[in-house]
Design a protein around this motif. Structure first.
Motif, mmCIF file in Angstrom:
data_model
loop_
_atom_site.group_PDB
_atom_site.id
_atom_site.type_symbol
_atom_site.label_atom_id
_atom_site.label_comp_id
_atom_site.label_asym_id
_atom_site.label_seq_id
_atom_site.Cartn_x
_atom_site.Cartn_y
_atom_site.Cartn_z
ATOM 1 N N ARG A 1 15.372 10.906 17.694
ATOM 2 C CA ARG A 1 14.508 11.132 16.531
ATOM 3 C C ARG A 1 13.052 11.003 16.962
ATOM 4 O O ARG A 1 12.735 10.300 17.921
ATOM 5 N N GLU A 2 12.179 11.687 16.234
ATOM 6 C CA GLU A 2 10.767 11.684 16.603
ATOM 7 C C GLU A 2 10.100 10.358 16.289
ATOM 8 O O GLU A 2 9.303 9.843 17.077
ATOM 9 N N PHE A 3 10.447 9.799 15.121
ATOM 10 C CA PHE A 3 9.851 8.538 14.701
ATOM 11 C C PHE A 3 10.956 7.536 14.379
ATOM 12 O O PHE A 3 12.139 7.874 14.337
ATOM 13 N N VAL A 4 10.557 6.299 14.148
ATOM 14 C CA VAL A 4 11.527 5.204 14.078
ATOM 15 C C VAL A 4 12.553 5.393 12.973
ATOM 16 O O VAL A 4 13.737 5.110 13.161
ATOM 17 N N ALA A 5 12.108 5.882 11.819
ATOM 18 C CA ALA A 5 13.024 6.017 10.682
ATOM 19 C C ALA A 5 13.055 7.446 10.159
ATOM 20 O O ALA A 5 13.197 7.672 8.963
ATOM 21 N N GLY A 6 12.926 8.406 11.056
ATOM 22 C CA GLY A 6 12.924 9.804 10.653
ATOM 23 C C GLY A 6 11.517 10.347 10.625
ATOM 24 O O GLY A 6 10.924 10.663 11.651
ATOM 25 N N ASP A 7 10.927 10.453 9.414
ATOM 26 C CA ASP A 7 9.534 10.865 9.284
ATOM 27 C C ASP A 7 8.609 9.696 9.630
ATOM 28 O O ASP A 7 9.005 8.527 9.568
ATOM 29 N N TYR A 8 7.375 10.020 9.960
ATOM 30 C CA TYR A 8 6.368 9.003 10.254
ATOM 31 C C TYR A 8 6.222 8.087 9.049
ATOM 32 O O TYR A 8 6.128 8.542 7.906
ATOM 33 N N SER A 9 6.178 6.767 9.290
ATOM 34 C CA SER A 9 6.218 5.820 8.180
ATOM 35 C C SER A 9 5.540 4.515 8.566
ATOM 36 O O SER A 9 5.062 4.333 9.696
ATOM 37 N N LEU B 1 0.818 -1.206 0.000
ATOM 38 C CA LEU B 1 0.000 0.000 0.000
ATOM 39 C C LEU B 1 0.858 1.266 0.000
ATOM 40 O O LEU B 1 0.490 2.272 -0.621
ATOM 41 N N ALA B 2 2.002 1.225 0.684
ATOM 42 C CA ALA B 2 2.904 2.378 0.668
ATOM 43 C C ALA B 2 3.426 2.621 -0.745
ATOM 44 O O ALA B 2 3.505 3.773 -1.205
ATOM 45 N N GLU B 3 3.773 1.554 -1.441
ATOM 46 C CA GLU B 3 4.271 1.701 -2.805
ATOM 47 C C GLU B 3 3.149 2.121 -3.753
ATOM 48 O O GLU B 3 3.372 2.901 -4.683
ATOM 49 N N LYS B 4 1.952 1.627 -3.525
ATOM 50 C CA LYS B 4 0.813 1.997 -4.375
ATOM 51 C C LYS B 4 0.521 3.490 -4.279
ATOM 52 O O LYS B 4 0.260 4.148 -5.289
ATOM 53 N N THR B 5 0.562 4.008 -3.055
ATOM 54 C CA THR B 5 0.194 5.410 -2.830
ATOM 55 C C THR B 5 1.377 6.369 -2.877
ATOM 56 O O THR B 5 1.190 7.573 -3.029
ATOM 57 N N GLY B 6 2.598 5.832 -2.725
ATOM 58 C CA GLY B 6 3.762 6.696 -2.626
ATOM 59 C C GLY B 6 3.829 7.444 -1.313
ATOM 60 O O GLY B 6 4.519 8.465 -1.203
ATOM 61 N N LYS B 7 3.140 6.925 -0.292
ATOM 62 C CA LYS B 7 3.065 7.609 0.994
ATOM 63 C C LYS B 7 3.596 6.722 2.120
ATOM 64 O O LYS B 7 3.503 5.502 2.062
ATOM 65 N N LEU B 8 4.139 7.370 3.143
ATOM 66 C CA LEU B 8 4.605 6.727 4.367
ATOM 67 C C LEU B 8 5.756 5.755 4.130
ATOM 68 O O LEU B 8 5.996 4.845 4.910
ATOM 69 N N ILE B 9 6.478 5.986 3.037
ATOM 70 C CA ILE B 9 7.744 5.297 2.789
ATOM 71 C C ILE B 9 8.616 6.247 1.978
ATOM 72 O O ILE B 9 8.142 6.881 1.030
ATOM 73 N N PRO B 10 9.897 6.425 2.347
ATOM 74 C CA PRO B 10 10.746 7.349 1.603
ATOM 75 C C PRO B 10 10.975 6.871 0.167
ATOM 76 O O PRO B 10 10.927 5.664 -0.129
ATOM 77 N N GLN B 11 11.243 7.803 -0.688
ATOM 78 C CA GLN B 11 11.514 7.470 -2.086
ATOM 79 C C GLN B 11 13.009 7.291 -2.354
ATOM 80 O O GLN B 11 13.388 6.678 -3.356
ATOM 81 N N ASP B 12 13.870 7.826 -1.472
ATOM 82 C CA ASP B 12 15.309 7.646 -1.664
ATOM 83 C C ASP B 12 15.738 6.295 -1.098
ATOM 84 O O ASP B 12 15.104 5.750 -0.177
ATOM 85 N N VAL B 13 16.819 5.764 -1.631
ATOM 86 C CA VAL B 13 17.254 4.414 -1.269
ATOM 87 C C VAL B 13 17.601 4.316 0.214
ATOM 88 O O VAL B 13 17.167 3.382 0.910
ATOM 89 N N ALA B 14 18.378 5.259 0.727
ATOM 90 C CA ALA B 14 18.805 5.178 2.125
ATOM 91 C C ALA B 14 17.610 5.263 3.074
ATOM 92 O O ALA B 14 17.519 4.504 4.042
ATOM 93 N N GLY B 15 16.703 6.167 2.800
ATOM 94 C CA GLY B 15 15.525 6.295 3.648
ATOM 95 C C GLY B 15 14.635 5.071 3.585
ATOM 96 O O GLY B 15 14.087 4.638 4.614
ATOM 97 N N VAL C 1 15.608 1.996 2.970
ATOM 98 C CA VAL C 1 16.269 0.925 3.711
ATOM 99 C C VAL C 1 16.028 1.087 5.209
ATOM 100 O O VAL C 1 15.771 0.101 5.921
ATOM 101 N N GLU C 2 16.104 2.312 5.711
ATOM 102 C CA GLU C 2 15.843 2.547 7.132
ATOM 103 C C GLU C 2 14.448 2.058 7.522
ATOM 104 O O GLU C 2 14.266 1.381 8.535
ATOM 105 N N VAL C 3 13.462 2.413 6.728
ATOM 106 C CA VAL C 3 12.087 2.004 7.032
ATOM 107 C C VAL C 3 11.947 0.490 6.954
ATOM 108 O O VAL C 3 11.343 -0.140 7.833
ATOM 109 N N LEU C 4 12.504 -0.119 5.911
ATOM 110 C CA LEU C 4 12.337 -1.569 5.738
ATOM 111 C C LEU C 4 13.016 -2.348 6.854
ATOM 112 O O LEU C 4 12.493 -3.381 7.302
ATOM 113 N N GLN C 5 14.176 -1.879 7.307
ATOM 114 C CA GLN C 5 14.837 -2.561 8.426
ATOM 115 C C GLN C 5 13.922 -2.637 9.634
ATOM 116 O O GLN C 5 13.785 -3.689 10.272
#
Length: 232
Positions: free
Chosen positions: A151-159, A79-93, A95-99
């Motif tokens: 940090r405020e959220f686990v991987a930077g921005d809310y995700s 759903l994050a990939e479908k909407t482009g929301k709540l997951i970073p678009q850059d590779v490093a970001g 990876v942080e979320v997926l970890q």
């Protein structure tokens, strides 16, 4: 339109929180796991592991036929990939979320789940098992608390990493944990707790909470599955 096969468990709450956050229209199809509805053939076509949640996306981004997805982490990622929301678009970001998404799926969820089982549901109280999973849950809380120190959220921005973890912290008292022992986690928890999407998601769960069940039958259905359950 997303068809959401749902029940009021932490994994179910993950998906309603996400859908409320991004504003995707969805239709809840309740699957009462205490009554054995997860074994119905119609549901098994969507979720062959007989577990909620699962979704059917009636309008995939590529315009193809409907897509079904089971397992809460896979659903959040889809759903994050479908909407482009709540997951970073850059590779490093990303990876942080997926970890941290996989940390929840492989660690926090299963260990807290065993904590719930041996502390609350097991017919025999086994001190070793209770202590093992209460302690491991506490260790994971400490990992999350340390992560949130700067940090405020686990991987930077809310995700989706935050959305995955939050519902497993909600029953902290059942897990024999005190949020006061984890001040960074407590701050994070209280921030997510008051988000409008979180409130709406948990409000929707209220409609399903008061269904009368035979507790012994539910225990048998939920905790005595085997290969025969799948093969029959």
């Amino acid at each position: 339109m997303i068809d959401l096969y749902y029940w009021t468990t932490p994994n179910g709450h993950k998906i309603t929180i996400f859908l409320e956050e991004v504003g995707l229209p969805y239709n809840i199809i309740p699957v009462n796991i205490g009554a054995g509805e997860q074994f119905q053939p119609e549901f098994l076509k969507v979720s062959p592991n007989n577990r909620i949640p699962a979704i059917v996306d009636r309008e995939p981004a590529n315009g193809d036929a409907p897509i079904s997805v089971f397992e809460s982490g896979a659903i959040l990622l889809y759903l994050a990939e479908k909407t482009g929301k709540l997951i970073p678009q850059d590779v490093a970001g990303r990876v942080e979320v997926l970890q941290w998404l996989f940390w929840q799926m492989a660690g926090l969820g299963p260990m807290a789940g065993q904590n719930h089982h041996f502390s609350s549901y097991a017919p025999e109280k086994i001190d070793y098992a209770i202590n093992r999973y209460v302690n491991e849950t506490g260790r994971l809380y400490a990992v999350l608390d340390k992560r949130l120190a700067d940090r405020e959220f686990v991987a930077g921005d809310y995700s989706i990493a935050d959305i995955a973890a939050y519902p497993w912290i909600v029953p902290y008292e059942r897990q024999s944990q005190k949020l006061e022992d984890f001040p960074n986690l407590k701050r994070w928890f209280e921030t997510i707790q008051v988000r409008p999407a979180t409130i709406r998601a948990y409000d929707k769960a209220e409609a399903f909470k008061n269904q009368t069940l035979d507790m012994e039958k539910s225990r048998e259905l939920l905790f005595n599955q085997s290969a025969n359950t799948v093969q029959r």
